[in-house]
Scaffold this motif. Sequence first.
Motif, PDB file in Angstrom:
ATOM      1  N   THR A   1       0.818  -1.221   0.000  1.00 12.58           N
ATOM      2  CA  THR A   1       0.000   0.000   0.000  1.00 12.58           C
ATOM      3  C   THR A   1       0.844   1.260   0.000  1.00 12.58           C
ATOM      4  OG1 THR A   1      -0.080   0.091   2.419  1.00 12.58           O
ATOM      5  CG2 THR A   1      -1.816  -1.157   1.311  1.00 12.58           C
TER       6      THR A   1
ATOM      7  N   VAL B   1      -6.787   2.155   5.014  1.00 15.29           N
ATOM      8  CA  VAL B   1      -7.935   3.054   4.885  1.00 15.29           C
ATOM      9  C   VAL B   1      -7.596   4.221   3.967  1.00 15.29           C
ATOM     10  CG1 VAL B   1      -9.465   4.627   6.118  1.00 15.29           C
ATOM     11  CG2 VAL B   1      -8.898   2.411   7.111  1.00 15.29           C
ATOM     12  N   HIS B   2      -6.440   4.821   4.174  1.00 16.89           N
ATOM     13  CA  HIS B   2      -6.048   5.976   3.379  1.00 16.89           C
ATOM     14  C   HIS B   2      -5.903   5.622   1.902  1.00 16.89           C
ATOM     15  CE1 HIS B   2      -4.181   7.814   7.264  1.00 16.89           C
ATOM     16  NE2 HIS B   2      -5.491   7.958   7.209  1.00 16.89           N
ATOM     17  N   GLY B   3      -5.458   4.393   1.638  1.00 20.83           N
ATOM     18  CA  GLY B   3      -5.281   3.991   0.252  1.00 20.83           C
ATOM     19  C   GLY B   3      -6.545   3.444  -0.390  1.00 20.83           C
ATOM     20  N   GLY B   4      -7.595   3.278   0.402  1.00 17.85           N
ATOM     21  CA  GLY B   4      -8.850   2.758  -0.137  1.00 17.85           C
ATOM     22  C   GLY B   4      -8.801   1.287  -0.498  1.00 17.85           C
ATOM     23  N   HIS B   5      -7.953   0.505   0.170  1.00 22.68           N
ATOM     24  CA  HIS B   5      -7.837  -0.931  -0.099  1.00 22.68           C
ATOM     25  C   HIS B   5      -8.809  -1.678   0.816  1.00 22.68           C
ATOM     26  CE1 HIS B   5      -4.254  -0.192  -2.552  1.00 22.68           C
ATOM     27  NE2 HIS B   5      -3.831   0.605  -1.574  1.00 22.68           N
ATOM     28  N   TRP B   6     -10.062  -1.699   0.457  1.00 24.38           N
ATOM     29  CA  TRP B   6     -11.097  -2.161   1.384  1.00 24.38           C
ATOM     30  C   TRP B   6     -11.107  -3.674   1.556  1.00 24.38           C
ATOM     31  CZ3 TRP B   6     -11.982   1.865   3.965  1.00 24.38           C
ATOM     32  CH2 TRP B   6     -12.054   3.113   3.355  1.00 24.38           C
TER      33      TRP B   6
END
Length: 602
Positions: free
Chosen positions: A323, A403-408
């Motif tokens: 990430t 979370v910041h990278g949007g890797h849900w």
Amino acid sequence: MLTAALLTLTLPFACFVLLALCWPLRHQGKLAGAISAGVSIISCLSAVRLLSLLMNGNTDPLVGVSHTTPWLIANGKTIAEIGIHIDGISASMLVVITLVAACVQVYSLGYLADEPPKNIGRYYTWQALFIPAMGGLVLAPNLLQAFMCWELVGLCSYLLIGYYWTKPEAGHAAVKAFWITKFADMGILAGLCLLYSTTGSFDWDVSLATSTATAVAGLIFLGVMGKSAQVPLHIWLPNAMEGPTPVSALLHAATMVAAGVFLVVRAYPIFVQAPDVLVTMTYIGAITAFVAACTAVVQDDIKKVLAYSTCSQLGFMVAALGTGSFLGGYFHLTTHAFFKALLFLGAGSAIHAVHSNSIFDMGGLAKKTPVSAAMFIVGAAALAGIPGLSGFFSKDIILEEMVHGGHWLPLALLLVAAALTAFYMTRVVVIAFFGTPSAQVEKAHATPWLLGAPMAALTVMAMVTGYTGGELGKLWGGDIGFHVAPIGIAATALAIGGVVYGILLYGRGLQGPSSAALRGFILSGPVDGFWRGTWRKGLLPFAQGIAWTDRYVVDGAINWFGWIMIRTSESVRKLQTGRAQDYTMAVIVGLLFFVIYGAVGG
């Protein structure tokens, strides 16, 4: 700084040479062990000194200082250099390696006290080699030297896994680890060849086109998957538990398996040029963290619980690096080294007391070994991410970056893995230390001080390392600061929930899910079966075909040519009679031939 760095590496290497060549000393097992352990302590102090000089000196820890010498020279051109590169990344890792190694070597003096002296000497010979091998990797100024030391570390792993060489299981485990990691290492070798053919350099921070960077980073990551036990190349690590427990603590939990993560950290300038590889790392790391945590839940062997836990935590680190969380992944490597080494040494203390690896043979062990039980619980709490301990801080950074990278999806897998981690460690603690006492526990003895003292040192590190993030961040070029965030609160709630559920479930004397069928179904069976099938039905027939071709086609052609030459030479040899009159007649016939030929031609 150069003196401290060289002292850290050369003393253990000199110890290795001494023990390897001086067999009378090596056969004095306890004396050899005492020498090696003493050298490892000095090496640790030198590494600490090096780190303090870097933090307090005039050298920029981000830039560092290099001391190299030309090594491979062709046509006046230097192909590669060897030497050392000291900066914040390498100096901090060197402290981790030497500190854990010193604790393990002192611990081994008590743990292996009943082994035959020559076996102990053999064990410490290989242990002494590990420190300069791993240190040479950490301080390497380029990828070529790192790869050389990478292979040397793999050799140490192979030798120490097979320490109990009379046990077929140990031999099989050593060979399995060797071949799987060597298969993965072919990726690094190919990546090095591609890197040099493209740039003429083995440097860490070369500038590459995106396509080339993707290929190089992808090939290097293949090697990382093998060494750092990522799915599906993880299957060697649980079998590596056939080696002595201190070996598991040093090589297969704290340092060697983390070498893959360190290699990505060091070569991160190449990886950031390959965004597709980083995304792949994120998903592979998250999947590894999840599936390995699921498998740990159903293990009865305490060392295999910790082995799968190591796979899972390495998955956290790899996902973090994918990430872009360089600091989170490296910080978790640092904290994990201490509390996982502590857990393995604590497991070794329990095994040493009851002479069994099964957690169900350790029930009620806390009454017999209260101090080591308390230290094991500290390590388990740190691994579970309980607030205030080191694992809590480093896991929080990784999850925030997700979370910041949007890797849900990877985030969801890591959250479930975090909850399972708390659950399976609670299972181990409740059953092994507070469960119904077994017959073996009645004969258990308190932990000897040689085992307890190294555990105490690691316990302190497991408690305080999380608070060193600010200083480590300065060494690594970033800010590692803790702050309350929703994802951190959620992760903590899941960890506490896993602990509570584990206490409620196993506190009532239930064994929970531990059937052999379930253990085989979750991960080990299918993946092991896949590799066994690939080997037996794919690689082995292919190798047999190559062997047949080599023996009957290649060797056959060469042998046929040799046979023709022999028969021809035997025929020609008959012309050599050894009689002067025959040679005179041959000369006359030859002369007449040329005379007639000249006359006709004329």
